[in-house]
Scaffold this active site. Structure first.
Site, short mmCIF file in Angstrom:
data_model
loop_
_atom_site.label_atom_id
_atom_site.label_comp_id
_atom_site.label_asym_id
_atom_site.label_seq_id
_atom_site.Cartn_x
_atom_site.Cartn_y
_atom_site.Cartn_z
N ARG A 82 0.86 -1.19 0.00
CA ARG A 82 0.00 0.00 0.00
C ARG A 82 0.89 1.24 0.00
O ARG A 82 1.73 1.41 0.88
CB ARG A 82 -0.91 -0.01 1.24
CG ARG A 82 -1.70 1.25 1.40
CD ARG A 82 -2.72 1.19 2.55
NE ARG A 82 -3.37 2.47 2.62
CZ ARG A 82 -3.29 3.31 3.65
NH1 ARG A 82 -2.63 2.97 4.74
NH2 ARG A 82 -3.89 4.48 3.60
N HIS A 125 -2.77 11.22 1.02
CA HIS A 125 -2.30 10.92 2.38
C HIS A 125 -1.66 12.21 2.91
O HIS A 125 -0.47 12.26 3.19
CB HIS A 125 -1.32 9.75 2.34
CG HIS A 125 -1.07 9.09 3.67
ND1 HIS A 125 -1.25 7.74 3.88
CD2 HIS A 125 -0.63 9.58 4.85
CE1 HIS A 125 -0.93 7.44 5.13
NE2 HIS A 125 -0.54 8.54 5.74
N GLU A 170 -7.45 8.58 6.21
CA GLU A 170 -7.72 9.20 7.51
C GLU A 170 -8.14 10.67 7.41
O GLU A 170 -7.42 11.56 7.89
CB GLU A 170 -6.51 9.06 8.43
CG GLU A 170 -6.07 7.64 8.66
CD GLU A 170 -4.86 7.51 9.60
OE1 GLU A 170 -4.28 8.54 9.97
OE2 GLU A 170 -4.48 6.39 9.94
N ASN A 296 -7.79 1.76 9.70
CA ASN A 296 -6.50 1.91 10.38
C ASN A 296 -6.76 1.91 11.88
O ASN A 296 -7.61 2.65 12.36
CB ASN A 296 -5.83 3.24 10.01
CG ASN A 296 -5.41 3.30 8.55
OD1 ASN A 296 -5.53 2.29 7.83
ND2 ASN A 296 -4.94 4.44 8.11
N TYR A 298 -4.78 1.72 15.84
CA TYR A 298 -3.58 1.70 16.67
C TYR A 298 -3.87 1.46 18.15
O TYR A 298 -3.20 0.70 18.81
CB TYR A 298 -2.79 3.01 16.50
CG TYR A 298 -2.16 3.10 15.13
CD1 TYR A 298 -0.91 2.54 14.88
CD2 TYR A 298 -2.85 3.66 14.06
CE1 TYR A 298 -0.35 2.56 13.62
CE2 TYR A 298 -2.31 3.69 12.79
CZ TYR A 298 -1.06 3.13 12.57
OH TYR A 298 -0.52 3.13 11.31
N GLU A 353 -3.84 -0.23 8.02
CA GLU A 353 -2.69 0.15 8.87
C GLU A 353 -2.89 -0.41 10.26
O GLU A 353 -3.98 -0.32 10.83
CB GLU A 353 -2.57 1.68 9.04
CG GLU A 353 -1.98 2.40 7.88
CD GLU A 353 -1.85 3.91 8.13
OE1 GLU A 353 -1.68 4.33 9.30
OE2 GLU A 353 -1.94 4.65 7.15
#
Ligand code: IFM
Length: 452
Positions: A82, A125, A170, A296, A298, A353
């Site tokens: 990606r 991005h 995002e 994504n 985290y 991600e």
């Protein structure tokens, strides 16, 4: 050495599940001379904006070293890569195309495809051309239409060699961090700015998605959104309400319009001046069906009431933190995926991600990053648990292939599974890369030995 294991019955070990690695243009490319300036170049020049006062002028020098980097990706044995395209490397201020810049991506994608890799391309991005910011950037509705034109250039040049396109990465970060909290480029602040930017980003997504569907109907066309579960320190009604508002404001603000064509109820709590201008037809453009949703993830975030009917963040109390100060919460990852699956009718999901910054040290040519490998182990198992609970997840990308420019934190945080020595540009596989590669390659052994 810490390993990454999945249950032998996991469908993630089947041929159809994609394992990949991810990067983005500004974070790795360098070669500032080969493109026009973007908002991050300008932001990096602002005193105090970047914690180590660095910039993206050289980064990982990927524009020059891309062939070596592709070989590295290939050697890991992953199925997919990606990457993102730098809008300012492709589109000049006068609206014409930078042919050299465009050729860079055509060659890159060609090489990846020849190696049998599935290529996931993100169109945006965060590196908005500065000439567009000079006209208001994402506060100006015209930027969404400029993005539509840029999407057409890319769709025509790369076409269906690209397995999956994402319009945006995002938009929460672009809108909230960039135009509301002011900690990302372009460093603007205020609720009205943040909400306006978010609306124009979503509009840009819908416009570009139509272009991609028209020119590349056989590619997977979608968007990448980031999520962080909104938890509370207590079950007090005020805290629960605070977490609900935070979830709507930071997470659902981006997903609900795309899937259901409307903003979450929290919009009603904003003053008329802070609400975005929604022109007739906008929500229909935004709510075009997507082929997949990129997620994504985290960490979770804990919120409590601020005592004024709004929410505030409670800093993590646990010692299980990454170098970013983010809690390590794999169970919350499963919870998030199952929750989204239950709330919405979603298309297939890719985890676009997931990863961790850790305090890496290169000693005698090795980076023994067991804590990162453990993070991958627990989070991949969290994805597996979600799949077992019925969530349709088709792939997983480690963030990131290699250490890179971590935005306002410069090069001080390392997210890579490959270590980058920024003085020599030497890449060294960390032990997490070896463990990830071993997991990915173990599937091939399964096919050969007939387990599959
Ligand atoms: O490095 C970033 C990436 O650009 C977007 N998602 C989060 C990563 C870690 O902060």
């Amino acid at each position: 050495m810490q390993e990454i294991n999945l249950p032998s019955t996991s469908t993630m070990l089947s041929k159809d599940f994609l394992f990949g690695v991810a990067t983005s243009s500004f974070q790795i490319e360098g070669d500032r001379k080969g493109r026009v300036d973007c908002i991050w170049d300008t932001f990096c020049e602002k005193e105090g904006a970047i914690s180590d006062a660095t910039n993206g002028d050289v980064a990982c020098n990927h524009v020059e070293l891309w062939k070596r980097d592709v070989e590295l990706i290939d050697a890991l044995g992953v199925d997919a890569y990606r990457l993102s395209i730098s809008w300012p490397r492709v589109m000049k201020e006068d609206g014409s195309v930078n042919e050299v810049g465009l050729r860079f991506y055509v060659n890159l994608v060609d090489d990846l495809v020849k190696r049998g890799m599935k290529v996931f391309v993100t169109l945006y991005h965060w590196d908005l051309p500065q000439y567009l910011e000079d006209n208001g950037g994402w506060l100006n509705r015209d930027t969404a239409y400029a993005f539509e034109k840029y999407a057409e250039v890319i769709a025509n040049a790369l076409g269906e060699s690209v397995y999956a396109y994402a319009t945006l990465n995002e938009p929460f970060c672009s809108a909230y961090l960039g135009y509301e909290a002011g900690i990302h480029a372009p460093g603007k602040t205020g609720i009205a700015n943040g909400r306006k930017a978010a609306h124009h980003l979503l509009l840009a997504h819908g416009l570009a998605l139509q272009v991609l569907k028209k020119h590349c109907p056989n590619s997977q066309n979608g968007i990448v959104l980031n999520f962080s579960n909104c938890h509370t320190p207590s079950n007090a009604p005020d805290d629960l309400q605070a977490a609900k508002l935070a979830d709507e404001y930071h997470n659902q603000w981006y997903l609900k319009p795309i899937i259901e064509g409307k903003y979450p109820d929290v919009i009603e709590k904003l003053s008329a001046d802070d609400r975005p201008d929604i022109i007739e037809g906008d929500m229909e453009i935004i709510a075009q069906p997507i082929d997949y949703l990129g997620i994504n993830y985290y960490t979770r975030t804990v919120y409590q009431s601020d005592g004024k009917s709004w929410f505030e963040v409670v800093p993590p109390a646990t010692s299980e933190l990454t170098a970013m100060g983010w809690e390590i919460t794999p169970d919350a990852f499963t919870e998030l995926l199952v929750d989204l699956h239950q709330r919405y009718t979603l298309p297939p999901i890719y985890i676009t991600e997931n990863g961790a910054a850790m305090d890496d040290e290169l000693v005698d040519g090795e980076v023994k990053d067991d804590s990162r490998t453990a993070y991958y182990h627990t989070h991949l198992n969290a994805v597996n648990n979600a799949i077992e609970q019925g969530v349709d997840i088709r792939g997983y990308f480690a963030w990131s292939l290699m250490d890179n420019f971590e935005w306002a934190l410069g090069y001080s945080k390392r997210f890579g599974i490959v270590y980058v020595d920024y003085d020599t540009q030497k890449r060294t596989l960390k032990q997490s890369a070896l463990a990830y590669s071993e997991l990915v390659k173990s599937r091939i052994n399964r096919y050969i030995s007939g387990t599959e």
